[in-house]
Write a protein that holds these residues in place. Structure first.
Motif, PDB file in Angstrom:
ATOM      1  N   ASP A 583       1.107  15.330 -15.809  1.00  0.00           N
ATOM      2  CA  ASP A 583       0.475  15.555 -14.505  1.00  0.00           C
ATOM      3  C   ASP A 583       0.487  14.309 -13.635  1.00  0.00           C
ATOM      4  OD1 ASP A 583      -0.033  18.134 -15.256  1.00  0.00           O
ATOM      5  OD2 ASP A 583      -2.105  17.762 -15.898  1.00  0.00           O
ATOM      6  N   TYR A 584       0.771  13.140 -14.235  1.00  0.00           N
ATOM      7  CA  TYR A 584       0.843  11.917 -13.437  1.00  0.00           C
ATOM      8  C   TYR A 584       2.082  11.972 -12.521  1.00  0.00           C
ATOM      9  CZ  TYR A 584      -2.837   9.259 -15.786  1.00  0.00           C
ATOM     10  OH  TYR A 584      -4.054   8.801 -16.231  1.00  0.00           O
ATOM     11  N   PRO A 585       1.918  11.687 -11.249  1.00  0.00           N
ATOM     12  CA  PRO A 585       3.078  11.660 -10.350  1.00  0.00           C
ATOM     13  C   PRO A 585       3.885  10.369 -10.539  1.00  0.00           C
ATOM     14  CG  PRO A 585       1.120  11.069  -9.132  1.00  0.00           C
ATOM     15  CD  PRO A 585       0.654  11.419 -10.528  1.00  0.00           C
ATOM     16  N   ILE A 586       5.154  10.450 -10.156  1.00  0.00           N
ATOM     17  CA  ILE A 586       6.017   9.261 -10.144  1.00  0.00           C
ATOM     18  C   ILE A 586       5.877   8.624  -8.763  1.00  0.00           C
ATOM     19  CG2 ILE A 586       8.374   8.400 -10.341  1.00  0.00           C
ATOM     20  CD1 ILE A 586       8.980  10.761 -12.157  1.00  0.00           C
ATOM     21  N   MET A 587       5.254   7.463  -8.731  1.00  0.00           N
ATOM     22  CA  MET A 587       4.869   6.857  -7.455  1.00  0.00           C
ATOM     23  C   MET A 587       5.924   5.914  -6.888  1.00  0.00           C
ATOM     24  SD  MET A 587       0.886   6.093  -8.437  1.00  0.00           S
ATOM     25  CE  MET A 587       0.544   5.360  -6.856  1.00  0.00           C
ATOM     26  N   SER A 588       6.975   5.631  -7.611  1.00  0.00           N
ATOM     27  CA  SER A 588       8.017   4.740  -7.086  1.00  0.00           C
ATOM     28  C   SER A 588       8.746   5.416  -5.923  1.00  0.00           C
ATOM     29  CB  SER A 588       9.027   4.397  -8.185  1.00  0.00           C
ATOM     30  OG  SER A 588       9.661   5.565  -8.659  1.00  0.00           O
ATOM     31  N   GLY A 589       9.059   4.629  -4.898  1.00  0.00           N
ATOM     32  CA  GLY A 589       9.721   5.176  -3.718  1.00  0.00           C
ATOM     33  C   GLY A 589       8.777   5.717  -2.684  1.00  0.00           C
ATOM     34  N   TYR A 590       7.436   5.575  -2.916  1.00  0.00           N
ATOM     35  CA  TYR A 590       6.455   6.101  -1.967  1.00  0.00           C
ATOM     36  C   TYR A 590       5.707   4.985  -1.249  1.00  0.00           C
ATOM     37  CZ  TYR A 590       7.179  10.702  -3.863  1.00  0.00           C
ATOM     38  OH  TYR A 590       7.736  11.884  -4.233  1.00  0.00           O
ATOM     39  N   TYR A 591       6.216   3.758  -1.378  1.00  0.00           N
ATOM     40  CA  TYR A 591       5.561   2.680  -0.675  1.00  0.00           C
ATOM     41  C   TYR A 591       5.941   2.756   0.793  1.00  0.00           C
ATOM     42  CZ  TYR A 591       5.539   1.448  -5.555  1.00  0.00           C
ATOM     43  OH  TYR A 591       5.421   1.497  -6.902  1.00  0.00           O
ATOM     44  N   GLN A 592       5.424   1.856   1.554  1.00  0.00           N
ATOM     45  CA  GLN A 592       5.624   1.954   2.993  1.00  0.00           C
ATOM     46  C   GLN A 592       7.086   1.774   3.386  1.00  0.00           C
ATOM     47  OE1 GLN A 592       2.906  -0.499   5.123  1.00  0.00           O
ATOM     48  NE2 GLN A 592       1.111   0.266   4.056  1.00  0.00           N
ATOM     49  N   MET A 593       7.831   1.033   2.603  1.00  0.00           N
ATOM     50  CA  MET A 593       9.257   0.861   2.864  1.00  0.00           C
ATOM     51  C   MET A 593      10.021   0.983   1.553  1.00  0.00           C
ATOM     52  SD  MET A 593       9.603   0.380   6.120  1.00  0.00           S
ATOM     53  CE  MET A 593      11.238  -0.308   6.258  1.00  0.00           C
ATOM     54  N   ASN A 594      11.268   1.444   1.645  1.00  0.00           N
ATOM     55  CA  ASN A 594      12.119   1.548   0.466  1.00  0.00           C
ATOM     56  C   ASN A 594      12.831   0.231   0.155  1.00  0.00           C
ATOM     57  OD1 ASN A 594      11.529   4.189  -0.123  1.00  0.00           O
ATOM     58  ND2 ASN A 594      13.166   5.008   1.160  1.00  0.00           N
ATOM     59  N   PHE A 595      12.603  -0.784   0.970  1.00  0.00           N
ATOM     60  CA  PHE A 595      13.276  -2.057   0.751  1.00  0.00           C
ATOM     61  C   PHE A 595      12.328  -3.181   1.160  1.00  0.00           C
ATOM     62  CE2 PHE A 595      14.412  -0.201   4.802  1.00  0.00           C
ATOM     63  CZ  PHE A 595      14.045  -1.189   5.698  1.00  0.00           C
ATOM     64  N   ASP A 596      12.568  -4.344   0.592  1.00  0.00           N
ATOM     65  CA  ASP A 596      11.753  -5.509   0.916  1.00  0.00           C
ATOM     66  C   ASP A 596      12.287  -6.166   2.177  1.00  0.00           C
ATOM     67  OD1 ASP A 596      10.252  -5.062  -1.313  1.00  0.00           O
ATOM     68  OD2 ASP A 596      11.434  -6.408  -2.595  1.00  0.00           O
ATOM     69  N   ILE A 597      11.355  -6.654   2.988  1.00  0.00           N
ATOM     70  CA  ILE A 597      11.746  -7.310   4.223  1.00  0.00           C
ATOM     71  C   ILE A 597      10.856  -8.521   4.430  1.00  0.00           C
ATOM     72  CG2 ILE A 597      10.231  -5.856   5.646  1.00  0.00           C
ATOM     73  CD1 ILE A 597      12.363  -6.022   7.829  1.00  0.00           C
ATOM     74  N   ASN A 598      11.448  -9.588   4.930  1.00  0.00           N
ATOM     75  CA  ASN A 598      10.707 -10.801   5.184  1.00  0.00           C
ATOM     76  C   ASN A 598       9.698 -10.580   6.314  1.00  0.00           C
ATOM     77  OD1 ASN A 598      10.420 -13.583   6.699  1.00  0.00           O
ATOM     78  ND2 ASN A 598      11.074 -14.036   4.591  1.00  0.00           N
ATOM     79  N   THR A 636      -6.318  13.021 -12.670  1.00  0.00           N
ATOM     80  CA  THR A 636      -5.670  13.103 -13.985  1.00  0.00           C
ATOM     81  C   THR A 636      -6.255  12.079 -14.945  1.00  0.00           C
ATOM     82  OG1 THR A 636      -3.630  13.818 -12.886  1.00  0.00           O
ATOM     83  CG2 THR A 636      -3.445  13.056 -15.161  1.00  0.00           C
ATOM     84  N   SER A 637      -6.552  10.873 -14.445  1.00  0.00           N
ATOM     85  CA  SER A 637      -7.126   9.839 -15.312  1.00  0.00           C
ATOM     86  C   SER A 637      -8.514  10.244 -15.801  1.00  0.00           C
ATOM     87  CB  SER A 637      -7.201   8.512 -14.548  1.00  0.00           C
ATOM     88  OG  SER A 637      -5.906   8.083 -14.161  1.00  0.00           O
ATOM     89  N   GLU A 638      -9.303  10.838 -14.919  1.00  0.00           N
ATOM     90  CA  GLU A 638     -10.636  11.291 -15.340  1.00  0.00           C
ATOM     91  C   GLU A 638     -10.538  12.385 -16.398  1.00  0.00           C
ATOM     92  OE1 GLU A 638     -12.379  12.453 -11.684  1.00  0.00           O
ATOM     93  OE2 GLU A 638     -12.997  10.410 -11.098  1.00  0.00           O
ATOM     94  N   GLU A 639      -9.604  13.332 -16.226  1.00  0.00           N
ATOM     95  CA  GLU A 639      -9.446  14.397 -17.219  1.00  0.00           C
ATOM     96  C   GLU A 639      -8.902  13.846 -18.537  1.00  0.00           C
ATOM     97  OE1 GLU A 639      -6.917  17.175 -15.308  1.00  0.00           O
ATOM     98  OE2 GLU A 639      -8.445  17.907 -13.897  1.00  0.00           O
ATOM     99  N   LEU A 640      -7.958  12.886 -18.426  1.00  0.00           N
ATOM    100  CA  LEU A 640      -7.410  12.281 -19.642  1.00  0.00           C
ATOM    101  C   LEU A 640      -8.479  11.464 -20.372  1.00  0.00           C
ATOM    102  CD1 LEU A 640      -4.842  11.888 -21.337  1.00  0.00           C
ATOM    103  CD2 LEU A 640      -4.277   9.924 -19.884  1.00  0.00           C
ATOM    104  N   MET A 641      -9.374  10.858 -19.615  1.00  0.00           N
ATOM    105  CA  MET A 641     -10.467  10.101 -20.232  1.00  0.00           C
ATOM    106  C   MET A 641     -11.368  11.017 -21.041  1.00  0.00           C
ATOM    107  SD  MET A 641     -11.515   6.985 -20.395  1.00  0.00           S
ATOM    108  CE  MET A 641     -12.989   6.071 -20.884  1.00  0.00           C
ATOM    109  N   GLN A 642     -11.628  12.184 -20.516  1.00  0.00           N
ATOM    110  CA  GLN A 642     -12.474  13.140 -21.230  1.00  0.00           C
ATOM    111  C   GLN A 642     -11.787  13.611 -22.517  1.00  0.00           C
ATOM    112  OE1 GLN A 642     -13.430  16.298 -18.521  1.00  0.00           O
ATOM    113  NE2 GLN A 642     -14.640  14.974 -17.138  1.00  0.00           N
ATOM    114  N   ILE A 643     -10.464  13.824 -22.466  1.00  0.00           N
ATOM    115  CA  ILE A 643      -9.740  14.282 -23.662  1.00  0.00           C
ATOM    116  C   ILE A 643      -9.775  13.209 -24.741  1.00  0.00           C
ATOM    117  CG2 ILE A 643      -7.463  14.931 -24.549  1.00  0.00           C
ATOM    118  CD1 ILE A 643      -6.884  16.162 -21.827  1.00  0.00           C
ATOM    119  N   ILE A 644      -9.586  11.940 -24.341  1.00  0.00           N
ATOM    120  CA  ILE A 644      -9.551  10.860 -25.340  1.00  0.00           C
ATOM    121  C   ILE A 644     -10.934  10.646 -25.958  1.00  0.00           C
ATOM    122  CG2 ILE A 644      -9.188   8.384 -25.625  1.00  0.00           C
ATOM    123  CD1 ILE A 644      -6.991   8.550 -23.555  1.00  0.00           C
ATOM    124  N   THR A 645     -11.969  10.633 -25.133  1.00  0.00           N
ATOM    125  CA  THR A 645     -13.321  10.384 -25.651  1.00  0.00           C
ATOM    126  C   THR A 645     -13.843  11.536 -26.498  1.00  0.00           C
ATOM    127  OG1 THR A 645     -14.229  11.237 -23.560  1.00  0.00           O
ATOM    128  CG2 THR A 645     -13.917   8.836 -23.761  1.00  0.00           C
TER     129      THR A 645
END
Length: 646
Positions: A583-598, A636-645
């Motif tokens: 259920d965790y999304p793949i967050m790469s590529g969702y930043y403000q830019m797809n490339f680094d700029i000075n 998802t982290s809150e639900e996963l925390m409940q499963i682990i505990t």
């Protein structure tokens, strides 16, 4: 002793046979295209095989500039495609040999070919083109071979129309002949009817001898030479048993003088072209200057004040400075603006007005005709000058095209890894058609004077050079550019479409996850997500966005935390934990830019508002999607925390 490396020998032995084969094929194809273009001028002329062989030889040599770049493109594409398909290219790279090092012997060979192509284009091509075009003009103006058809009029003989109802193929006898002779004009045509006849060529091939049997002829006589008092047109009618008519018909093949064609732009090398360009440019500038003086000298403003000094002869024009002459014209123009021409015209009588209008109309017509003649003269001079300039640049474009097509074909073959005559031929033909269209567009623009000669002739080079650099860079870095998934994923990243995460349960687990440590990471991730949602708004300041260089370091930290937790819990043997990880999304590529700029460049782009605004709007849209992903991570982290505990 100079020794060539075995790799270089292998590359040359692989490339040269393919290059020779593809060059022969390409030359044959363009030669067939040349044949179809001039087939109408060759058929029915009765040319000797020596003349045809000479023409095809010159044509083949003149078409080398068109076949050579295509052959280099196809050969380099096939060579590296074969190496990639047989995994030989992969073996070389595995041994630590770079692609540039592999291409090095072929690069040297292509440079030698390009230099040779330049000298061929500069030294041999003018001679070849002069001989080819002279021979083509000689063939085009040769009389066609005499072949009179049955049942239709034959007009291949000058001033004669011949009709034959039937021909005896064994004896060559022509039956039921009808001949119209227009040698004395259409109104004084002579008509000859004959039961049969024969037609043959004289020994010197300068005349046709027409022998007719059992016939009669009819022709009108010129009344001015007979009896001018008669109203009826006199005529003459003749009946004959046998009659011979001698007709002028040059059936020989006469070659034109090559000196006429040698003085044109196609028969000059670089040195002669430059001399012609300099002389024609000076001549054209002189004509333009004389025309400019003539325009001011013949204008109505000139004749207002006759007391002003006006040059009349060529000697006076040379003595008076042109700037002073223009200044005096400006003074007279100011005086002309003070005269009321309408009042002067209204004071004239009716006949005076007609006379004024006639003189004005005559003057305008003469001026217009003079300007049209001058314009046509300047246009012809300018067209000749442009053709010389385009031919001058053409001496270099062939060599550059050979280099460009090699640096397009070789990297492309290494990327697609397909050899043979299938995919490489298709790609080569498409690329060459694209090059040919662009090159023709540039040539026509330069020839018509729309663009400068160097702009039009180097247009194809300017278009193909970035393609060659891009393909070489991608091939050296082993980038995949022909994989559809690469472009699909790039498009998904651009529009912010999220990919689904897939986590499989491992059959063999070596290290079990430490749930106590993972719980602490989850607690930290939940806190960071809440802080991100509370502190980061959906919209950010435009200049702050570019000052940060389009980066979001906090979002990058959240993505790293998520990936670390997924990697750690991926070793779990609990199915609920594995399912929740997906259920965790793949967050790469969702930043403000797809490339680094000075940041400095970011501020420059921000100032250039039309350029920076589209990127800012896209980044803002992706920032909104990122906030949604952070919410999913938090839940998802809150639900996963409940499963682990539990």
């Amino acid at each position: 002793m100079l020794r060539i490396k075995r790799l270089y020998t292998f590359m040359l032995q692989t490339f040269l046979p393919l290059f020779i084969m593809t060059f022969g094929i390409c030359l044959f194809i363009v030669l067939m295209q040349f044949l179809w273009r001039f087939i109408d001028d060759l058929v029915g002329k009765g040319l000797d095989m020596s003349v045809l062989g000479e023409m095809f030889l010159y044509a083949a040599l003149s078409l080398i500039p068109m076949a050579l770049p295509l052959a280099i493109l196809l050969a380099s594409l096939m060579t590296f495609g074969n190496l990639g398909e047989r995994l030989e290219l992969l073996a070389m790279k595995s041994a630590g040999v770079s692609l540039i090092h592999i291409m090095r012997p072929l690069m040297v060979l292509i440079i030698v070919v390009s230099i040779s192509a330049f000298f061929f284009q500069n030294n041999a091509m003018p001679v070849i083109q002069v001989k080819l075009y002279t021979l083509l003009n000689s063939i085009r103006n040769k009389s066609p071979e005499l072949e009179i058809p049955e049942g239709s009029f034959y007009t291949g003989i000058t001033n004669f129309n011949v009709y034959v109802k039937e021909k005896d193929k064994k004896t060559g006898l022509l039956k039921d002949m009808m001949i119209y002779d227009y040698s004395n004009g259409f109104n004084n045509a002579r008509v000859i009817l004959a039961d049969s006849g024969r037609l043959k060529t004289s020994d010197d091939k300068l005349f046709l001898v027409l022998t007719m049997y059992d016939g009669e002829s009819f022709e009108n006589l010129d009344p001015k030479k007979t009896n001018r008092g008669q109203t009826a047109v006199p005529y003459r009618r003749e009946t004959f048993k046998s009659k011979e008519v001698l007709i002028e018909f040059d059936a020989n093949f006469n070659r034109y003088d090559e000196s006429l064609m040698a003085n044109m732009y196609v028969g000059k090398d670089l040195k002669d072209l430059q001399l012609s360009i300099d002389s024609m440019s000076f001549r054209l500038d002189s004509i333009n200057q004389l025309n400019a003086r003539s325009v001011y000298n013949n204008s109505y403003k000139r004749s207002i004040n006759q007391s002003q000094p006006v040059p009349h002869s060529e000697e006076e024009k040379e003595e008076i400075d042109f700037k002073e002459f223009m200044r005096s014209n400006e003074v007279r123009a100011h005086e002309a603006s003070q005269i009321n021409f309408d009042k002067y015209y209204a004071e004239q009588t009716a006949s005076g007005k007609v006379s004024v209008l006639n003189r004005v109309k005559s003057s305008i017509d003469n001026t217009r005709s003079d300007y049209l003649f001058r314009g046509a003269n300047i246009g012809a001079e300018g067209n000749t000058l442009r053709r010389h300039k385009t031919e001058w640049h053409k001496k270099f474009t062939l060599s550059v095209a050979c280099l460009l097509f090699f640096f397009i074909g070789a990297p492309l073959g290494a990327i697609i890894r397909k050899g043979g005559l299938g995919v490489p031929v298709v790609i080569s033909v498409l690329l060459f058609i694209f090059y040919y269209i662009i090159d023709n567009i540039g040539f026509k623009m330069a020839k018509e004077g729309v663009w400068a000669a160097w702009q039009g002739m180097w247009l194809s080079t300017a278009v193909l050079a970035p393609m060659g650099i891009f393909l070489t860079y991608k091939a050296v870095n082993d980038s995949v550019i022909l994989n559809a998934d690469t472009y699909i994923n790039a498009l998904k990243n651009l529009i912010g479409k999220r990919s689904n995460r897939k986590v499989d349960m491992k059959e063999v687990i070596i290290f079990n996850p430490d749930y106590r440590i993972v719980s602490g990471r989850l607690q930290q991730l939940i806190g960071d997500c809440k802080h991100y949602l509370s502190s980061h708004k959906r919209w950010t300041n435009y200049f702050s966005f570019w000052k940060q260089g389009g980066k979001d370091p906090i979002a990058q930290q959240l993505s790293d935390q998520v990936e670390a937790i997924v990697e750690e819990l991926g070793n779990s043997n609990q199915i609920l934990v594995i399912n929740k990880l997906m259920d965790y999304p793949i967050m790469s590529g969702y930043y403000q830019m797809n490339f680094d700029i000075n940041p400095t460049w970011g501020l420059i782009i921000a100032i250039l508002f039309p350029i920076g605004l589209p990127f800012y709007l896209l980044a803002t849209y992706k920032r909104k999607l990122l906030r949604h992903d952070v919410k999913v991570v938090l839940r998802t982290s809150e639900e996963l925390m409940q499963i682990i505990t539990s």
